[in-house]
Enzyme design. Structure first.
Site, PDB file in Angstrom:
ATOM      1  N   SER A 113     -57.022  -0.583 -30.824  1.00  0.00           N
ATOM      2  CA  SER A 113     -56.952  -0.963 -32.243  1.00  0.00           C
ATOM      3  C   SER A 113     -57.443   0.199 -33.102  1.00  0.00           C
ATOM      4  O   SER A 113     -58.646   0.502 -33.147  1.00  0.00           O
ATOM      5  CB  SER A 113     -57.806  -2.206 -32.501  1.00  0.00           C
ATOM      6  OG  SER A 113     -57.929  -2.389 -33.893  1.00  0.00           O
TER       7      SER A 113
ATOM      8  N   HIS B   6     -52.440   0.138 -31.615  1.00  0.00           N
ATOM      9  CA  HIS B   6     -52.308  -1.123 -32.362  1.00  0.00           C
ATOM     10  C   HIS B   6     -52.803  -0.862 -33.791  1.00  0.00           C
ATOM     11  O   HIS B   6     -53.929  -0.390 -33.995  1.00  0.00           O
ATOM     12  CB  HIS B   6     -53.171  -2.173 -31.655  1.00  0.00           C
ATOM     13  CG  HIS B   6     -53.202  -3.514 -32.274  1.00  0.00           C
ATOM     14  ND1 HIS B   6     -52.284  -4.496 -31.973  1.00  0.00           N
ATOM     15  CD2 HIS B   6     -54.057  -4.066 -33.189  1.00  0.00           C
ATOM     16  CE1 HIS B   6     -52.576  -5.595 -32.660  1.00  0.00           C
ATOM     17  NE2 HIS B   6     -53.640  -5.353 -33.408  1.00  0.00           N
TER      18      HIS B   6
ATOM     19  N   ASP C 145     -53.691  -2.396 -37.445  1.00  0.00           N
ATOM     20  CA  ASP C 145     -54.043  -3.644 -38.128  1.00  0.00           C
ATOM     21  C   ASP C 145     -53.848  -3.491 -39.624  1.00  0.00           C
ATOM     22  O   ASP C 145     -54.641  -2.835 -40.302  1.00  0.00           O
ATOM     23  CB  ASP C 145     -55.496  -4.007 -37.801  1.00  0.00           C
ATOM     24  CG  ASP C 145     -55.635  -4.488 -36.374  1.00  0.00           C
ATOM     25  OD1 ASP C 145     -54.954  -5.462 -36.004  1.00  0.00           O
ATOM     26  OD2 ASP C 145     -56.391  -3.864 -35.597  1.00  0.00           O
TER      27      ASP C 145
ATOM     28  N   MET D 132     -53.778  -5.028 -43.238  1.00  0.00           N
ATOM     29  CA  MET D 132     -54.381  -6.169 -43.958  1.00  0.00           C
ATOM     30  C   MET D 132     -54.207  -5.974 -45.461  1.00  0.00           C
ATOM     31  O   MET D 132     -54.403  -4.873 -45.966  1.00  0.00           O
ATOM     32  CB  MET D 132     -55.868  -6.256 -43.619  1.00  0.00           C
ATOM     33  CG  MET D 132     -56.157  -6.338 -42.124  1.00  0.00           C
ATOM     34  SD  MET D 132     -57.906  -6.629 -41.818  1.00  0.00           S
ATOM     35  CE  MET D 132     -57.973  -6.382 -40.029  1.00  0.00           C
TER      36      MET D 132
ATOM     37  N   HIS E 122     -49.443  -4.828 -36.392  1.00  0.00           N
ATOM     38  CA  HIS E 122     -49.896  -6.214 -36.556  1.00  0.00           C
ATOM     39  C   HIS E 122     -50.081  -6.458 -38.052  1.00  0.00           C
ATOM     40  O   HIS E 122     -51.068  -6.006 -38.643  1.00  0.00           O
ATOM     41  CB  HIS E 122     -51.207  -6.385 -35.765  1.00  0.00           C
ATOM     42  CG  HIS E 122     -51.839  -7.730 -35.892  1.00  0.00           C
ATOM     43  ND1 HIS E 122     -53.133  -7.981 -35.466  1.00  0.00           N
ATOM     44  CD2 HIS E 122     -51.371  -8.907 -36.374  1.00  0.00           C
ATOM     45  CE1 HIS E 122     -53.427  -9.249 -35.700  1.00  0.00           C
ATOM     46  NE2 HIS E 122     -52.384  -9.829 -36.258  1.00  0.00           N
TER      47      HIS E 122
ATOM     48  N   MET F 113     -51.089  -8.437 -40.994  1.00  0.00           N
ATOM     49  CA  MET F 113     -51.869  -9.569 -41.515  1.00  0.00           C
ATOM     50  C   MET F 113     -51.692  -9.550 -43.026  1.00  0.00           C
ATOM     51  O   MET F 113     -52.620  -9.249 -43.789  1.00  0.00           O
ATOM     52  CB  MET F 113     -53.336  -9.417 -41.098  1.00  0.00           C
ATOM     53  CG  MET F 113     -53.555  -9.720 -39.622  1.00  0.00           C
ATOM     54  SD  MET F 113     -55.092  -9.038 -38.979  1.00  0.00           S
ATOM     55  CE  MET F 113     -54.522  -7.397 -38.549  1.00  0.00           C
TER      56      MET F 113
ATOM     57  N   MET G 271     -54.523 -14.551 -31.446  1.00  0.00           N
ATOM     58  CA  MET G 271     -55.794 -14.103 -32.021  1.00  0.00           C
ATOM     59  C   MET G 271     -56.943 -14.869 -31.369  1.00  0.00           C
ATOM     60  O   MET G 271     -56.917 -16.108 -31.328  1.00  0.00           O
ATOM     61  CB  MET G 271     -55.836 -14.370 -33.536  1.00  0.00           C
ATOM     62  CG  MET G 271     -54.897 -13.559 -34.391  1.00  0.00           C
ATOM     63  SD  MET G 271     -55.159 -11.773 -34.417  1.00  0.00           S
ATOM     64  CE  MET G 271     -56.904 -11.594 -34.682  1.00  0.00           C
TER      65      MET G 271
ATOM     66  N   ASP H 290     -55.920 -10.527 -28.895  1.00  0.00           N
ATOM     67  CA  ASP H 290     -56.501  -9.622 -29.898  1.00  0.00           C
ATOM     68  C   ASP H 290     -57.736 -10.247 -30.527  1.00  0.00           C
ATOM     69  O   ASP H 290     -57.659 -11.310 -31.138  1.00  0.00           O
ATOM     70  CB  ASP H 290     -55.423  -9.357 -30.968  1.00  0.00           C
ATOM     71  CG  ASP H 290     -55.841  -8.330 -32.003  1.00  0.00           C
ATOM     72  OD1 ASP H 290     -56.897  -7.702 -31.852  1.00  0.00           O
ATOM     73  OD2 ASP H 290     -55.076  -8.157 -32.974  1.00  0.00           O
TER      74      ASP H 290
HETATM   75  C1  DX5 Z   1     -58.675  -8.360 -36.287  1.00  0.00           C
HETATM   76  C2  DX5 Z   1     -57.676  -7.363 -35.716  1.00  0.00           C
HETATM   77  C3  DX5 Z   1     -58.047  -6.814 -34.371  1.00  0.00           C
HETATM   78  C4  DX5 Z   1     -59.438  -6.298 -34.275  1.00  0.00           C
HETATM   79  C5  DX5 Z   1     -59.750  -5.652 -32.962  1.00  0.00           C
HETATM   80  O1  DX5 Z   1     -58.174  -8.989 -37.416  1.00  0.00           O
HETATM   81  O2  DX5 Z   1     -56.408  -7.928 -35.585  1.00  0.00           O
HETATM   82  O3  DX5 Z   1     -57.066  -5.923 -33.876  1.00  0.00           O
HETATM   83  O4  DX5 Z   1     -59.766  -5.453 -35.317  1.00  0.00           O
HETATM   84  O5  DX5 Z   1     -61.076  -5.261 -32.999  1.00  0.00           O
HETATM   85  P1  DX5 Z   1     -62.179  -5.857 -32.024  1.00  0.00           P
HETATM   86  O6  DX5 Z   1     -61.764  -5.478 -30.633  1.00  0.00           O
HETATM   87  O7  DX5 Z   1     -63.419  -5.177 -32.492  1.00  0.00           O
HETATM   88  O8  DX5 Z   1     -62.220  -7.350 -32.237  1.00  0.00           O
HETATM   89 ZN    ZN Z   2     -54.789  -6.721 -34.480  1.00  0.00          ZN
END
Ligand code: DX5
Ligand code: ZN
Length: 233
Positions: free
Chosen positions: A6, A31, A33, A35, A64, A66, A135, A173
């Site tokens: 991530s 990966h 993230d 947001m 990913h 979000m 998740m 995840d």
């Molecule tokens: C959370 C993300 C994850 C997360 C992974 O919303 O989708 O990918 O940041 O980080 P850890 O392994 O620290 O939970």
């Molecule tokens: Zn993620």
């Protein structure tokens, strides 16, 4: 099994070096993230880091999203080099249309489920998707604790995938470390996203990834029948 690092936990001032180090440490996927401050109470980045890194690594790019209205951003992520784009089932009213649009861009379509969303909610989408992201924390932040109450859902999704006879990656995840990886693999997951634990490992990325791969062997042992089983043959 595959390890997806991530990038939320990478050093953003040294993203290229981080990607190179993860590739050398035998990570499989990066990966990302994404947001938007609406679907989740946190803001990260859009497609720019993917586009910037794309010429510098062979690793698979797993985006990913979000974000609300994910349909508005699909083309930008495909153009930036994402190979899989995962949308949240809770973030769109038209998941079929959105997943078909991802496929039409030549990218693997994925669907993510928050911990509160049941496995059955994506039954009608199985023909459209190449990846399911489960998740194991509420999305929004790295560094949260793994919710083991989600483990039975991983098993249910594994059975749904088997019944569908389709090749669908099952990714987990949130809060993944060597111990929670073992439980997730045993439940049926095969792609492990790890952020805080992997990036903070005192032995470095290679040691962390080796531990995750070792957890696969441990999970398989956990599935073997008990050799001390007192029942007669
Ligand atoms: C959370 C993300 C994850 C997360 C992974 O919303 O989708 O990918 O940041 O980080 P850890 O392994 O620290 O939970
Ligand atoms: Zn993620």
């Amino acid at each position: 099994m595959k390890v997806a690092a991530s990038m939320l936990c990478a050093d953003f001032a040294r993203l290229q070096e981080e990607a190179t180090a993860l590739e050398a440490a035998s990570a499989d996927w990066l990966h990302f993230d994404v947001m938007d401050g609406h679907f989740v109470p946190n803001l990260t980045h859009g497609p720019l880091p993917l586009a910037a890194l794309r010429p510098h690594t062979e690793l698979f790019f797993d985006a990913h999203l979000m974000v609300e209205h994910p349909e508005s951003y699909l083309e930008e992520f495909a153009d930036a080099g994402a190979q899989c784009v995962t949308i949240h089932l809770e973030a769109t009213r038209a998941p079929h249309r959105c997943l078909k649009a991802i496929r039409a861009l030549g990218v693997h379509p994925g669907v993510a489920l928050c911990p509160a969303t049941p496995a059955a909610a994506l039954q009608h989408l199985l023909d459209e998707i190449d990846l399911i992201l489960v998740m194991t924390v509420d999305p929004g932040f790295a560094g949260q604790s793994f919710l083991s109450a989600v483990l039975p859902k991983i098993g249910e999704l594994r059975e749904m995938i088997a019944r569908s006879k389709r090749d669908i990656w099952l990714e987990v995840d949130g809060g993944i470390n060597a111990r929670t990886a073992e439980a997730s693999l045993q439940a049926g997951a095969e792609v492990l996203v790890s952020g805080s634990w992997l990036f903070g490992h005192e032995g470095g990325y290679a040691a962390a990834i080796r531990e995750l791969r070792d957890s696969e062997a441990a999970s398989l042992l956990g599935r073997l029948p008990d050799t001390d089983d007192p029942r007669p043959n």
